[in-house]
Design a protein around this motif. Structure first.
Motif, mmCIF file in Angstrom:
data_model
loop_
_atom_site.group_PDB
_atom_site.id
_atom_site.type_symbol
_atom_site.label_atom_id
_atom_site.label_comp_id
_atom_site.label_asym_id
_atom_site.label_seq_id
_atom_site.Cartn_x
_atom_site.Cartn_y
_atom_site.Cartn_z
ATOM 1 N N ASN A 269 38.734 54.885 -21.749
ATOM 2 C CA ASN A 269 39.440 56.158 -21.951
ATOM 3 C C ASN A 269 39.478 56.974 -20.655
ATOM 4 O OD1 ASN A 269 39.854 55.633 -24.736
ATOM 5 N ND2 ASN A 269 37.747 56.256 -25.122
ATOM 6 N N ASN A 270 39.737 56.295 -19.549
ATOM 7 C CA ASN A 270 39.799 56.883 -18.202
ATOM 8 C C ASN A 270 38.466 57.432 -17.715
ATOM 9 O OD1 ASN A 270 42.379 56.122 -17.589
ATOM 10 N ND2 ASN A 270 43.301 58.067 -18.131
ATOM 11 N N VAL A 271 37.358 57.087 -18.369
ATOM 12 C CA VAL A 271 36.024 57.517 -17.943
ATOM 13 C C VAL A 271 35.356 56.352 -17.205
ATOM 14 C CG1 VAL A 271 33.734 58.298 -18.676
ATOM 15 C CG2 VAL A 271 35.785 59.157 -19.828
ATOM 16 N N ALA A 272 34.855 56.638 -16.005
ATOM 17 C CA ALA A 272 34.194 55.627 -15.183
ATOM 18 C C ALA A 272 32.719 55.504 -15.541
ATOM 19 C CB ALA A 272 34.335 56.009 -13.713
ATOM 20 N N LEU A 273 32.149 54.387 -15.156
ATOM 21 C CA LEU A 273 30.705 54.144 -15.254
ATOM 22 C C LEU A 273 30.152 54.261 -16.673
ATOM 23 C CD1 LEU A 273 29.652 56.092 -12.070
ATOM 24 C CD2 LEU A 273 29.391 53.640 -12.414
ATOM 25 N N GLN A 274 31.005 54.015 -17.653
ATOM 26 C CA GLN A 274 30.599 54.128 -19.061
ATOM 27 C C GLN A 274 29.936 55.481 -19.327
ATOM 28 O OE1 GLN A 274 28.462 50.562 -20.297
ATOM 29 N NE2 GLN A 274 29.777 49.301 -19.025
ATOM 30 N N GLY A 275 30.362 56.492 -18.572
ATOM 31 C CA GLY A 275 29.861 57.853 -18.767
ATOM 32 C C GLY A 275 28.590 58.169 -18.002
ATOM 33 N N TYR A 276 28.102 57.253 -17.199
ATOM 34 C CA TYR A 276 26.902 57.521 -16.402
ATOM 35 C C TYR A 276 27.244 58.389 -15.197
ATOM 36 C CZ TYR A 276 23.860 54.430 -19.058
ATOM 37 O OH TYR A 276 23.097 53.862 -20.058
ATOM 38 N N ASP A 277 26.258 59.114 -14.716
ATOM 39 C CA ASP A 277 26.388 60.050 -13.598
ATOM 40 C C ASP A 277 26.356 59.291 -12.271
ATOM 41 O OD1 ASP A 277 25.867 61.862 -11.515
ATOM 42 O OD2 ASP A 277 24.518 63.087 -12.718
ATOM 43 N N PRO A 278 27.454 59.277 -11.507
ATOM 44 C CA PRO A 278 27.457 58.536 -10.246
ATOM 45 C C PRO A 278 26.499 59.108 -9.198
ATOM 46 C CG PRO A 278 29.472 59.796 -10.471
ATOM 47 C CD PRO A 278 28.739 59.915 -11.774
ATOM 48 N N VAL A 279 26.246 60.399 -9.229
ATOM 49 C CA VAL A 279 25.375 61.029 -8.237
ATOM 50 C C VAL A 279 23.911 60.645 -8.464
ATOM 51 C CG1 VAL A 279 24.565 63.250 -7.309
ATOM 52 C CG2 VAL A 279 26.997 62.920 -7.836
ATOM 53 N N ALA A 280 23.511 60.513 -9.715
ATOM 54 C CA ALA A 280 22.105 60.215 -10.035
ATOM 55 C C ALA A 280 21.641 58.892 -9.433
ATOM 56 C CB ALA A 280 21.900 60.200 -11.549
ATOM 57 N N TYR A 281 22.540 57.935 -9.280
ATOM 58 C CA TYR A 281 22.155 56.663 -8.660
ATOM 59 C C TYR A 281 21.587 56.900 -7.254
ATOM 60 C CZ TYR A 281 24.753 54.135 -12.303
ATOM 61 O OH TYR A 281 25.199 53.625 -13.493
ATOM 62 N N PHE A 282 22.087 57.934 -6.603
ATOM 63 C CA PHE A 282 21.669 58.234 -5.229
ATOM 64 C C PHE A 282 20.500 59.218 -5.177
ATOM 65 C CE2 PHE A 282 26.008 56.823 -5.096
ATOM 66 C CZ PHE A 282 26.059 56.018 -3.972
ATOM 67 N N LYS B 261 18.274 56.203 -10.382
ATOM 68 C CA LYS B 261 18.284 55.758 -11.774
ATOM 69 C C LYS B 261 19.672 55.942 -12.365
ATOM 70 C CE LYS B 261 15.149 57.503 -14.464
ATOM 71 N NZ LYS B 261 14.123 58.329 -15.091
ATOM 72 N N ALA B 262 19.949 55.169 -13.398
ATOM 73 C CA ALA B 262 21.174 55.354 -14.175
ATOM 74 C C ALA B 262 20.903 56.438 -15.202
ATOM 75 C CB ALA B 262 21.565 54.048 -14.857
ATOM 76 N N VAL B 263 21.626 57.547 -15.090
ATOM 77 C CA VAL B 263 21.423 58.698 -15.966
ATOM 78 C C VAL B 263 22.743 58.988 -16.680
ATOM 79 C CG1 VAL B 263 20.864 61.164 -16.027
ATOM 80 C CG2 VAL B 263 19.688 59.659 -14.407
ATOM 81 N N PRO B 264 22.734 59.054 -18.018
ATOM 82 C CA PRO B 264 23.971 59.381 -18.724
ATOM 83 C C PRO B 264 24.493 60.753 -18.303
ATOM 84 C CG PRO B 264 22.337 58.524 -20.247
ATOM 85 C CD PRO B 264 21.626 58.774 -18.944
ATOM 86 N N GLY B 265 25.809 60.821 -18.090
ATOM 87 C CA GLY B 265 26.447 62.090 -17.771
ATOM 88 C C GLY B 265 26.786 62.844 -19.042
ATOM 89 N N LYS B 266 27.300 64.060 -18.863
ATOM 90 C CA LYS B 266 27.676 64.917 -19.987
ATOM 91 C C LYS B 266 29.123 65.360 -19.831
ATOM 92 C CE LYS B 266 22.959 66.679 -20.248
ATOM 93 N NZ LYS B 266 22.096 67.841 -20.025
#
Length: 149
Positions: free
Chosen positions: A29-42, A46-51
């Motif tokens: 649905n045009n959402v990347a990373l299955q909704g995970y927060d791209p910044v948290a990886y850095f 860790k892989a952190v779910p976004g909101k």
């Protein structure tokens, strides 16, 4: 008249780039990373779910961030945080030039870039990537360039 023509070509280029992203990237649905927060990886490695409340759209793709601070970092420099190869499995892109789903919790940050990997059914591709990283990365870069031209 020249300005109108220049604006038309600029808009056409932006539309083509946006269309390539929404067509070729790994999105739901045009959402990347299955909704995970791209910044948290850095920031927390860790892989952190976004909101949804911290959503940001870049070139037609929506990214969910987990906090206002991460949203601000992402908005300042989105290209720094987006995953390589459109969010598809880096190993599969290098080994076969294929777009393969990923487990967003199986990742690697290498040279300031985010790489994601398939990890299901007793098949984690991250160790395979690590065994021949330089060769696979070079091949993946080339294969991805052929997909998004």
């Amino acid at each position: 008249m020249f300005l109108m023509v220049a604006l038309f070509f600029a808009a056409s280029s932006l539309y083509a780039q946006t269309n390539a992203r929404t067509k070729e990237f790994n999105l739901e649905n045009n959402v990347a990373l299955q909704g995970y927060d791209p910044v948290a990886y850095f920031t927390v490695q860790k892989a952190v779910p976004g909101k949804k409340e911290f959503a940001v759209q870049v070139e037609g793709v929506t990214y969910y961030l987990s906090s206002a601070a991460n949203k601000a970092l992402f908005q300042k420099e989105p290209a720094r945080y987006v995953p390589q190869y459109g969010g598809w499995c880096a190993y599969a892109m290098g080994a076969k030039g294929e777009k393969v789903e990923v487990d967003p919790e199986t990742f690697k940050v290498l040279d300031g870039k985010l790489y994601l990997f398939y990890n299901a059914y007793f098949n984690n591709t991250l160790p395979k990537w690590n065994q021949d990283e330089a060769k696979l990365k070079a091949a993946a870069d080339k294969n991805w360039a052929g997909i998004v031209h």
